[in-house]
Design a protein around this motif. Structure first.
Motif, short mmCIF file in Angstrom:
data_model
loop_
_atom_site.label_atom_id
_atom_site.label_comp_id
_atom_site.label_asym_id
_atom_site.label_seq_id
_atom_site.Cartn_x
_atom_site.Cartn_y
_atom_site.Cartn_z
N GLY A 68 -10.57 4.29 -5.11
CA GLY A 68 -10.17 5.56 -4.49
C GLY A 68 -10.33 5.61 -2.99
N ALA A 82 0.53 5.61 4.60
CA ALA A 82 0.66 6.17 3.26
C ALA A 82 2.04 5.87 2.69
CB ALA A 82 0.42 7.67 3.32
N ARG A 126 -15.30 14.98 -3.28
CA ARG A 126 -14.66 14.63 -4.55
C ARG A 126 -15.27 13.39 -5.19
NH1 ARG A 126 -8.18 14.99 -4.09
NH2 ARG A 126 -8.49 13.67 -5.93
N VAL A 177 -15.17 10.33 -4.10
CA VAL A 177 -14.49 9.07 -3.77
C VAL A 177 -15.41 8.18 -2.94
CG1 VAL A 177 -12.57 8.07 -2.46
CG2 VAL A 177 -12.18 10.04 -3.94
N ASP A 220 -2.18 6.79 -7.57
CA ASP A 220 -3.62 6.92 -7.80
C ASP A 220 -4.10 5.75 -8.65
OD1 ASP A 220 -3.71 9.29 -6.38
OD2 ASP A 220 -3.40 10.54 -8.16
N HIS A 263 -8.72 4.10 -1.03
CA HIS A 263 -7.34 4.15 -0.51
C HIS A 263 -6.96 5.56 -0.09
CE1 HIS A 263 -3.04 5.06 -1.70
NE2 HIS A 263 -2.91 4.31 -0.63
N LEU A 264 -7.45 6.57 -0.80
CA LEU A 264 -7.12 7.97 -0.47
C LEU A 264 -7.67 8.34 0.91
CD1 LEU A 264 -7.92 9.59 -3.93
CD2 LEU A 264 -5.68 8.91 -3.04
N ARG A 317 -4.86 10.57 2.83
CA ARG A 317 -4.58 11.55 1.79
C ARG A 317 -5.79 12.44 1.51
NH1 ARG A 317 -2.16 8.11 -3.05
NH2 ARG A 317 -2.37 10.12 -4.10
N LEU A 318 -6.98 11.95 1.86
CA LEU A 318 -8.19 12.75 1.78
C LEU A 318 -8.91 12.70 3.10
CD1 LEU A 318 -10.04 12.07 -1.63
CD2 LEU A 318 -8.91 14.17 -0.89
N SER A 362 -5.68 6.03 3.70
CA SER A 362 -4.30 6.45 3.89
C SER A 362 -4.17 7.87 4.43
CB SER A 362 -3.53 6.34 2.57
OG SER A 362 -4.07 7.24 1.61
N THR A 388 0.82 -1.21 0.00
CA THR A 388 0.00 0.00 0.00
C THR A 388 0.86 1.26 0.00
OG1 THR A 388 -1.87 -1.10 1.08
CG2 THR A 388 -1.73 1.28 1.34
N ALA A 411 -13.34 13.43 0.81
CA ALA A 411 -13.62 12.20 0.07
C ALA A 411 -15.05 12.22 -0.46
CB ALA A 411 -13.38 10.98 0.95
#
Length: 213
Positions: free
Chosen positions: A172, A213, A189, A191, A103, A174-175, A180-181, A178, A98, A186
């Motif tokens: 997505g 991440a 956007r 996701v 992306d 994962h964002l 990242r969002l 992790s 991971t 999320a």
């Protein structure tokens, strides 16, 4: 599994000889979620050629990693006790791999079994123990996954049962997992799409499941 022989004598070499062929560990990944019919395994790995799937299952069975068993008039594949010992290895590889994810590409998919292993990888029981019991329903391409968190216990099943928060998602996610969002980003956007329940519960979800991440 004699197709791969490195000519070396140690545990890592032998492990690679047993599960190092392409698709082998992904079959183990899906069977760690539960027994599967041949068609289920094929559907979970849509790019695997049928002859390769049959060969990998035969090899893994010969190695004592899985077995064929009758279940409700059909044959299913399930891991043996020896095969289930691979769970910490697969979860460790999940966490390690991971960290190298970029992306998701448009053609890449996230299956329910793959997400289940991801959730097992990301689960933080010490965090969950301090939070109220919560049920989440994640929908991947219309397939429901019921995620029940009660104290430090996690249960993930293919189910469309009642949930405090139901959402649709894809690779997505994962964002979110992790970090990242943020949860609201999320949602904003696309996701994660909230289907039912309070969207604010996605923050609890993101606290309970964390991938490095």
């Amino acid at each position: 599994m004699a197709a791969r022989d490195y000519g070396q004598y140690d545990g890592v070499t032998r492990a690679l000889e047993l599960v190092g062929e392409r698709w082998a560990l992904l079959l183990v990944r899906d069977l760690l979620v539960g027994p599967r019919r041949y068609g289920d395994l094929a559907a979970g790995l849509p790019r695997i050629p049928s002859n390769i799937l049959a060969a990998r299952l035969k090899d893994l069975q010969a190695a004592g990693i899985l077995r064929r068993v009758p279940h409700s008039r059909v044959i299913v594949y399930e891991l043996t006790a020896y095969g289930r010992e691979l769970e910490p290895v697969v979860l460790g590889l999940s966490a390690w791999g991971t960290k190298a994810l970029g992306d998701p590409r448009e053609e890449q998919v996230l299956t329910p079994d793959a997400l289940t292993i991801w959730l097992r990888t990301a689960f933080r029981p010490e965090v969950a123990a301090a939070l109220p019991a919560t049920a989440y329903a994640a929908h991947l391409g219309g397939e429901p996954l019921l995620i029940r968190v009660e104290g430090p216990a996690l249960d993930v099943t293919r189910d469309a049962g009642e949930a405090d928060l139901a959402f649709a998602t894809g690779p997505g996610i994962h964002l979110l997992l992790s970090g990242r969002l943020a949860p609201q980003d999320a949602i904003g956007r696309g996701v994660v799409e909230v289907l039912r329940g309070r969207g604010t519960l996605l923050e609890r979800f993101a606290r309970t499941f964390v991938l490095a991440a």
